[in-house]
Design a protein around this motif. Structure first.
Motif, PDB file in Angstrom:
ATOM      1  N   LEU A  96      39.916   3.609  29.992  1.00 58.14           N
ATOM      2  CA  LEU A  96      39.705   2.234  30.446  1.00 58.14           C
ATOM      3  C   LEU A  96      40.291   2.035  31.839  1.00 58.14           C
ATOM      4  O   LEU A  96      39.662   1.410  32.702  1.00 58.14           O
ATOM      5  CB  LEU A  96      40.313   1.241  29.459  1.00 58.14           C
ATOM      6  N   GLU A  97      41.461   2.568  32.081  1.00 58.16           N
ATOM      7  CA  GLU A  97      42.055   2.447  33.419  1.00 58.16           C
ATOM      8  C   GLU A  97      41.193   3.159  34.464  1.00 58.16           C
ATOM      9  O   GLU A  97      41.007   2.648  35.567  1.00 58.16           O
ATOM     10  CB  GLU A  97      43.486   2.988  33.424  1.00 58.16           C
ATOM     11  N   ASP A  98      40.659   4.320  34.110  1.00 56.55           N
ATOM     12  CA  ASP A  98      39.754   5.032  35.027  1.00 56.55           C
ATOM     13  C   ASP A  98      38.517   4.187  35.311  1.00 56.55           C
ATOM     14  O   ASP A  98      38.075   4.086  36.457  1.00 56.55           O
ATOM     15  CB  ASP A  98      39.328   6.382  34.442  1.00 56.55           C
ATOM     16  N   LEU A  99      37.962   3.588  34.278  1.00 59.75           N
ATOM     17  CA  LEU A  99      36.785   2.743  34.430  1.00 59.75           C
ATOM     18  C   LEU A  99      37.082   1.561  35.343  1.00 59.75           C
ATOM     19  O   LEU A  99      36.281   1.229  36.227  1.00 59.75           O
ATOM     20  CB  LEU A  99      36.322   2.259  33.057  1.00 59.75           C
ATOM     21  N   ARG A 100      38.244   0.944  35.160  1.00 57.15           N
ATOM     22  CA  ARG A 100      38.624  -0.187  36.017  1.00 57.15           C
ATOM     23  C   ARG A 100      38.755   0.241  37.485  1.00 57.15           C
ATOM     24  O   ARG A 100      38.331  -0.472  38.389  1.00 57.15           O
ATOM     25  CB  ARG A 100      39.938  -0.799  35.540  1.00 57.15           C
ATOM     26  N   ALA A 140      36.325  -1.083  40.617  1.00 59.56           N
ATOM     27  CA  ALA A 140      36.898  -1.810  41.752  1.00 59.56           C
ATOM     28  C   ALA A 140      36.925  -0.984  43.038  1.00 59.56           C
ATOM     29  O   ALA A 140      37.374  -1.471  44.074  1.00 59.56           O
ATOM     30  CB  ALA A 140      38.315  -2.252  41.403  1.00 59.56           C
ATOM     31  N   ALA A 141      36.421   0.241  42.988  1.00 57.92           N
ATOM     32  CA  ALA A 141      36.515   1.142  44.140  1.00 57.92           C
ATOM     33  C   ALA A 141      35.834   0.600  45.386  1.00 57.92           C
ATOM     34  O   ALA A 141      36.292   0.830  46.500  1.00 57.92           O
ATOM     35  CB  ALA A 141      35.941   2.508  43.783  1.00 57.92           C
TER      36      ALA A 141
END
Length: 76
Positions: free
Chosen positions: A23-27, A31-32
């Motif tokens: 989930l943190e990777d997805l976030r 936002a990149a």
């Protein structure tokens, strides 16, 4: 909607820690390119809720194993 409905099944074999890390990777990826718009933020929120529910379920299924490992390590 169908893709969101399959997420719990896809996350079912992962540990709570793995799910939260994904989930943190997805976030970060979302936002990149900059701040998300309201609609994108709402969609990401829906996905995050599914991930968090899957993480809670994974944690509830495996607490004895986790405690057993820490108890064993503490005894050694």
């Amino acid at each position: 909607e169908q893709a969101l409905a399959t997420l719990p099944r896809l996350l079912g074999s992962a540990s709570a820690e793995q799910i939260r890390a994904m989930l943190e990777d997805l976030r970060r990826v979302a936002a990149a390119s900059g701040p998300l718009g309201a609609e994108s933020e709402a969609r990401l929120g829906a996905v995050a809720r599914i991930f968090e529910e899957a993480a809670r379920a994974a944690q509830a299924e495996r607490p004895a194993t986790a405690r057993g490992n820490s108890t064993k390590a503490a005894a050694e």
